[in-house]
Design a protein around this motif. Structure first.
Motif, mmCIF file in Angstrom:
data_model
loop_
_atom_site.group_PDB
_atom_site.id
_atom_site.type_symbol
_atom_site.label_atom_id
_atom_site.label_comp_id
_atom_site.label_asym_id
_atom_site.label_seq_id
_atom_site.Cartn_x
_atom_site.Cartn_y
_atom_site.Cartn_z
ATOM 1 N N LEU A 263 1.400 19.076 -65.101
ATOM 2 C CA LEU A 263 2.251 18.339 -66.261
ATOM 3 C C LEU A 263 3.160 17.253 -65.438
ATOM 4 O O LEU A 263 3.783 17.425 -64.440
ATOM 5 C CB LEU A 263 3.710 19.234 -66.904
ATOM 6 C CG LEU A 263 4.334 19.178 -68.293
ATOM 7 C CD1 LEU A 263 2.610 18.148 -68.837
ATOM 8 C CD2 LEU A 263 4.343 20.326 -69.049
ATOM 9 N N ASP A 264 3.403 15.989 -66.256
ATOM 10 C CA ASP A 264 4.404 15.390 -66.072
ATOM 11 C C ASP A 264 6.048 15.549 -65.632
ATOM 12 O O ASP A 264 6.173 16.184 -66.778
ATOM 13 C CB ASP A 264 3.720 13.755 -66.366
ATOM 14 C CG ASP A 264 2.598 13.149 -65.742
ATOM 15 O OD1 ASP A 264 2.098 13.710 -64.961
ATOM 16 O OD2 ASP A 264 3.004 11.812 -66.736
ATOM 17 N N ASN A 265 6.426 15.324 -64.936
ATOM 18 C CA ASN A 265 8.308 15.990 -64.993
ATOM 19 C C ASN A 265 8.675 15.030 -66.305
ATOM 20 O O ASN A 265 9.638 15.133 -66.870
ATOM 21 C CB ASN A 265 9.050 15.111 -63.492
ATOM 22 C CG ASN A 265 8.255 15.983 -62.463
ATOM 23 O OD1 ASN A 265 7.874 17.390 -63.044
ATOM 24 N ND2 ASN A 265 8.378 15.124 -61.078
ATOM 25 N N SER A 266 8.429 14.180 -66.955
ATOM 26 C CA SER A 266 8.874 13.612 -68.129
ATOM 27 C C SER A 266 8.273 14.172 -68.734
ATOM 28 O O SER A 266 9.823 14.026 -70.264
ATOM 29 C CB SER A 266 8.576 11.636 -68.163
ATOM 30 O OG SER A 266 7.371 12.234 -68.190
ATOM 31 N N PHE A 267 7.528 14.853 -69.153
ATOM 32 C CA PHE A 267 7.106 15.507 -70.315
ATOM 33 C C PHE A 267 7.522 17.411 -70.416
ATOM 34 O O PHE A 267 7.326 17.806 -71.356
ATOM 35 C CB PHE A 267 5.428 15.371 -70.630
ATOM 36 C CG PHE A 267 5.213 14.392 -70.609
ATOM 37 C CD1 PHE A 267 5.600 13.523 -72.022
ATOM 38 C CD2 PHE A 267 4.958 12.919 -69.965
ATOM 39 C CE1 PHE A 267 4.217 12.975 -72.395
ATOM 40 C CE2 PHE A 267 4.287 11.913 -70.289
ATOM 41 C CZ PHE A 267 4.540 11.803 -71.428
ATOM 42 N N THR A 268 8.685 17.715 -69.016
ATOM 43 C CA THR A 268 8.461 19.138 -69.021
ATOM 44 C C THR A 268 9.990 19.455 -70.548
ATOM 45 O O THR A 268 10.755 18.823 -70.551
ATOM 46 C CB THR A 268 9.441 19.078 -67.883
ATOM 47 O OG1 THR A 268 8.421 19.040 -66.351
ATOM 48 C CG2 THR A 268 9.386 20.888 -67.357
ATOM 49 N N GLY A 269 8.882 20.325 -70.981
ATOM 50 C CA GLY A 269 9.913 20.785 -72.416
ATOM 51 C C GLY A 269 9.695 20.254 -73.340
ATOM 52 O O GLY A 269 9.782 20.485 -74.456
ATOM 53 N N LYS A 270 9.700 19.446 -73.059
ATOM 54 C CA LYS A 270 8.320 18.639 -74.338
ATOM 55 C C LYS A 270 6.903 19.267 -75.252
ATOM 56 O O LYS A 270 6.577 18.331 -76.270
ATOM 57 C CB LYS A 270 8.806 16.989 -73.651
ATOM 58 C CG LYS A 270 9.881 16.770 -73.790
ATOM 59 C CD LYS A 270 10.213 14.606 -73.276
ATOM 60 C CE LYS A 270 11.473 14.799 -72.837
ATOM 61 N NZ LYS A 270 11.609 13.389 -72.500
ATOM 62 N N VAL A 271 5.855 19.141 -73.642
ATOM 63 C CA VAL A 271 5.158 19.681 -74.572
ATOM 64 C C VAL A 271 4.622 21.014 -74.449
ATOM 65 O O VAL A 271 5.117 21.650 -73.442
ATOM 66 C CB VAL A 271 3.949 19.041 -73.413
ATOM 67 C CG1 VAL A 271 2.473 19.102 -73.868
ATOM 68 C CG2 VAL A 271 4.430 17.560 -73.060
#
Length: 439
Positions: A263-271
């Protein structure tokens, strides 16, 4: 009484006469109106057919020219719209570069021949140094079978997007499918190839224009059904007795390899985490995914969206992956490269990149070897790389200007791909015969 009756009769007669006169007058008026209208129509027709002094003021250019042309030029020639001029210039530029393309192909062919001669000369020198007979070494080299290793990985081209494409775009897709087969056939580590959604106009092109060449292809599954059905059949083949060799780089995480998707770091906690019912044996490749493909994994089908739409439609592959509850990921282009244009790649380029990765295990090398130089891609950290902001600003400008060129290139690729496909079938048959003789 007689007088009253007579007067009554006279009044009735007068009323009838009056009614008749009224009806006659109405009929005459109606006839007069129709006559006036007819005369007016004749007068209008006469005016239209007779040139007048003010024709130049009332005449409209649209009466003589189609919507996509402007007024006539002073010398009587029709002017062209901007769109027509652009197409004409692209066509002229393409024709002007025809000889250059021939020279480049010739130079490339000569380079390959020179490389083969150098390799051959090196083998002969080594044989002489070891005291071997050079002629005997050459004979062994000539009869040495091509080393092709099949691996339990499947590339599925999902061609079920016909409703989003125009006629010439479906033709481009057929050329990309041919290229994909030709490239995968020559790879050192050969993956399984499957084509799903093979129907409609695409099927008509293969059965008509391409003369059913696909029926001679080896190790290719062609199905009219969905990519899900193709992936299920591919999984059965990959896990069977002839599924292929599991080389080190595609071994599962449990055997010491890193995770295949992250998972991309920018999406951590958002997906949200993947659901338990997601099919782990299928990965749909889409640039809209928040996940990145780190490496290929054995017994897995990688779905490539077979669509050519000049980026009109957005998120089709991503939506399809979510609807069918399969894993999804994007190629790690952004992690290794900076591009002066979009990250959008053709179907055959995606297949070639993954096939190249199977050989070298290095995404950077695979990208640099496959992505066209005209896209301006450079590895991160190299000198002369472009700023990412400039790359985003130029997004999409290149593809629009080269659409006509790509169409002609697709036509050439279809012809070359057919010949390569035929040659590949003969070569594979010869290799199989030699292996049987040795056994």
């Amino acid at each position: 009484m007689a007088a009253e009756a007579a007067s009554s009769i006279d009044s009735d007669v007068n009323m009838v006469d009056s009614a008749q006169e009224t009806s006659v007058s109405v009929a005459q008026a109606a006839n007069g109106k129709r006559k006036a209208e007819t005369e007016l129509d004749e007068e209008r027709t006469l005016k239209k057919s007779t040139p007048s002094a003010n024709d130049e003021e009332t005449h409209s250019p649209e009466d003589d020219f189609p919507d996509d042309q402007t007024e006539a030029a002073p010398d009587g020639e029709k002017k062209m719209t901007k769109n027509q001029l652009k197409k004409l210039k692209r066509k002229q530029a393409w024709e002007a570069r025809r000889e250059d393309r021939k020279v480049k192909r010739k130079d490339k062919r000569h380079e390959k021949q020179a490389k083969k001669r150098e390799e051959k000369q090196a083998i002969l020198e080594k044989a002489v140094a070891e005291g071997k007979d050079p002629e005997e070494v050459l004979r062994e080299l000539a009869h040495k079978p091509v080393e092709i290793e099949r691996v339990p990985v499947t590339f599925v081209i999902d061609c079920d997007f016909e409703q989003y494409m125009r006629e010439h775009e479906i033709g481009s897709l057929s050329a990309q499918v041919v290229r994909s087969y030709s490239m995968n056939r020559k790879s050192k580590y050969q993956a399984n190839l499957a084509i799903s959604g093979f129907k409609g106009a695409l099927k008509d092109i293969f059965t008509g224009k391409l003369s059913n060449t696909h029926k001679n292809w080896k190790n290719v599954a062609i199905e009219e059904g969905s990519f899900i059905e193709a992936a299920k059949h591919a999984y059965q083949a990959m896990t069977g007795l002839e599924g292929g060799k599991v080389i080190d780089i595609i071994k599962p995480e449990s055997e010491g390899n890193t995770p295949s998707i992250s998972l991309d770091n920018s999406f951590t906690g958002k997906v949200a985490p993947e659901a338990e019912d997601v099919d782990q044996t299928i990965v749909y490749l889409t640039s809209d995914s928040p996940y990145t493909l780190e490496r290929l994994e054995a017994n897995t089908s990688y779905i490539i969206g077979g669509i050519v739409d000049r980026n009109r439609e957005k998120g089709l592959c991503y939506k399809r992956a979510l609807e069918h509850k399969v894993r999804h990921a994007k190629l790690p282009i952004g992690e290794f490269m900076r591009m002066q244009s979009r990250f959008v790649l053709t179907t055959n380029q995606v297949v070639e990149i993954m096939a190249k990765w199977l050989q070298c295990g290095d995404w950077a090398e695979a990208f640099m070897d496959v992505i066209p130089k005209r896209k301006g891609g450079v590895l991160k950290g190299q000198e002369g790389e472009q700023q990412e902001e400039n790359a985003q600003d130029e997004d999409g400008q290149e593809d629009d200007g080269q659409e006509e060129d790509e169409r002609k290139q697709d036509g050439e690729a279809q012809t070359e791909g057919i010949e390569e496909g035929k040659a590949g079938v003969k070569q594979e048959d010869r290799v199989q015969e030699e292996l049987k003789e040795e056994a």
